[in-house]
Write a protein that holds these residues in place. Structure first.
Motif, PDB file in Angstrom:
ATOM      1  N   GLU A  84      -1.360  45.950  45.288  1.00  0.00           N
ATOM      2  CA  GLU A  84      -0.262  45.619  44.278  1.00  0.00           C
ATOM      3  C   GLU A  84       0.177  44.293  44.422  1.00  0.00           C
ATOM      4  N   ASP A 112       6.471  37.866  38.654  1.00  0.00           N
ATOM      5  CA  ASP A 112       5.045  38.200  38.600  1.00  0.00           C
ATOM      6  C   ASP A 112       4.269  37.271  39.853  1.00  0.00           C
ATOM      7  N   ARG A 162       1.442  39.493  41.743  1.00  0.00           N
ATOM      8  CA  ARG A 162       1.381  40.795  41.421  1.00  0.00           C
ATOM      9  C   ARG A 162      -0.123  40.948  40.780  1.00  0.00           C
ATOM     10  N   ARG A 163      -0.456  42.088  41.078  1.00  0.00           N
ATOM     11  CA  ARG A 163      -1.970  42.545  40.908  1.00  0.00           C
ATOM     12  C   ARG A 163      -2.295  42.347  39.406  1.00  0.00           C
ATOM     13  N   ARG A 164      -1.446  42.465  38.503  1.00  0.00           N
ATOM     14  CA  ARG A 164      -1.635  42.247  36.877  1.00  0.00           C
ATOM     15  C   ARG A 164      -1.741  40.878  36.696  1.00  0.00           C
ATOM     16  N   GLU A 167      -5.431  40.283  37.534  1.00  0.00           N
ATOM     17  CA  GLU A 167      -6.405  40.947  36.415  1.00  0.00           C
ATOM     18  C   GLU A 167      -6.366  40.266  35.196  1.00  0.00           C
ATOM     19  N   THR A 168      -5.230  39.344  34.956  1.00  0.00           N
ATOM     20  CA  THR A 168      -5.202  38.803  33.501  1.00  0.00           C
ATOM     21  C   THR A 168      -5.730  37.498  33.471  1.00  0.00           C
TER      22      THR A 168
END
Ligand SMILES: Nc1nc2c(ncn2[C@@H]2O[C@H](COP(=O)(O)OP(=O)(O)OP(=O)(O)O)[C@@H](O)[C@H]2O)c(=O)[nH]1
Ligand SMILES: [Mg+2]
Length: 237
Positions: A84, A112, A162-164, A167-168
């Motif tokens: 995460e 983030d 943060r993982r997102r 990923e983004t």
């Protein structure tokens, strides 16, 4: 506590690896050593320590290609392992393992991307010579100005994503190898609308092993910064 993985790139860090892994043992994190076939046997030492320490994993890469590709390989592995929070840190004790919980706490508070910052109020640098200070401070100032961002420490390598975020942002598009990698990942996160927060750290020079910083790495940062701004202006980033 969210699942946190520290990506720890190593190249000839034989003296530092074991104390660093042990120092991270009580921080509630997993550690992924990313070794580029260090000639001094750091990779074999990492394998040995990984059999003893259940929170340690090792990713071996065939050759040294710079920090950027090593981190990208580590990030991909950490994402596949359901992390995460994904952290970056140097294995030379310039970044204090005791600060890891502070980075994680800032991410849990809503950031983030957290940057361990030498140039945020309260941050500092110990025992660096005059030239090193000027080059580093000048580099962050230059990047900040050309990119038009408010971040004070753009070249540091003590970070928590943060993982997102990972990923983004388009990891496949990142070609930066050295300090530019740190600038580029933070700039891409800002462009992606993510909340980037700096927390002050005290940075110290390494005591063991040698620096891998080179003129080529510094030169790459100089030309990549305007290239990144241009790409952003053209809507490519
Ligand atoms: N896997 C991998 N790790 C690297 C590579 N280059 C540097 N590292 C590691 O990345 C971290 C930072 O490298 P350093 O040599 O300390 O570079 P630096 O912190 O920019 O420079 P100094 O402040 O002079 O130490 C250390 O843990 C190195 O072992 C590389 O090409 N591959
Ligand atoms: Mg270092």
């Amino acid at each position: 506590m969210p699942r946190a993985v520290v990506c720890l790139p190593t190249y000839n860090e034989r003296e530092n690896l074991e104390p660093m892994l042990r120092a991270l043992g009580d921080k509630g994190v997993r550690v992924l050593v990313v070794d580029d076939s260090s000639p001094d046997g750091t990779g074999e030492l990492a394998d040995r320590l990984a059999t003893e320490l259940d929170y340690v994993g090792v990713l071996h890469r065939e050759r040294k290609e710079g920090l950027g590709p090593a981190y990208l390989a580590g990030f991909r592995r950490a994402l596949a392992d359901d992390a995460e929070l994904i952290l970056e840190m140097d294995c030379d004790f310039s970044h204090d393992p005791a600060d890891v919980p502070r980075l994680i706490a800032a991410a849990e508070d809503g950031a983030d991307l957290v940057l361990g910052s030498r140039y945020a109020p309260g941050g500092s640098i110990g025992d660096w010579g005059f030239l090193r200070r000027i080059v580093s401070a000048g580099g962050s100032w230059y990047a900040r100005l050309l990119l038009g961002v408010g971040i004070r420490d753009l070249t540091g390598g003590f970070k928590c994503y943060r993982r997102r975020v990972l990923e983004t942002i388009d990891l496949d598009a990142i070609e930066s190898k050295g300090y530019a990698f740190q600038i580029e990942t933070t700039f891409r996160a800002l462009r992606g609308g993510f909340r980037v927060v700096e927390i002050p750290i005290h940075f110290v020079d390494r005591k063991e092993g040698g620096s891998k910083m080179s003129r080529a790495i510094a030169a790459e940062a100089v030309w990549r910064v305007p290239a990144l701004r241009l790409a952003a202006l053209r809507g490519r980033l």
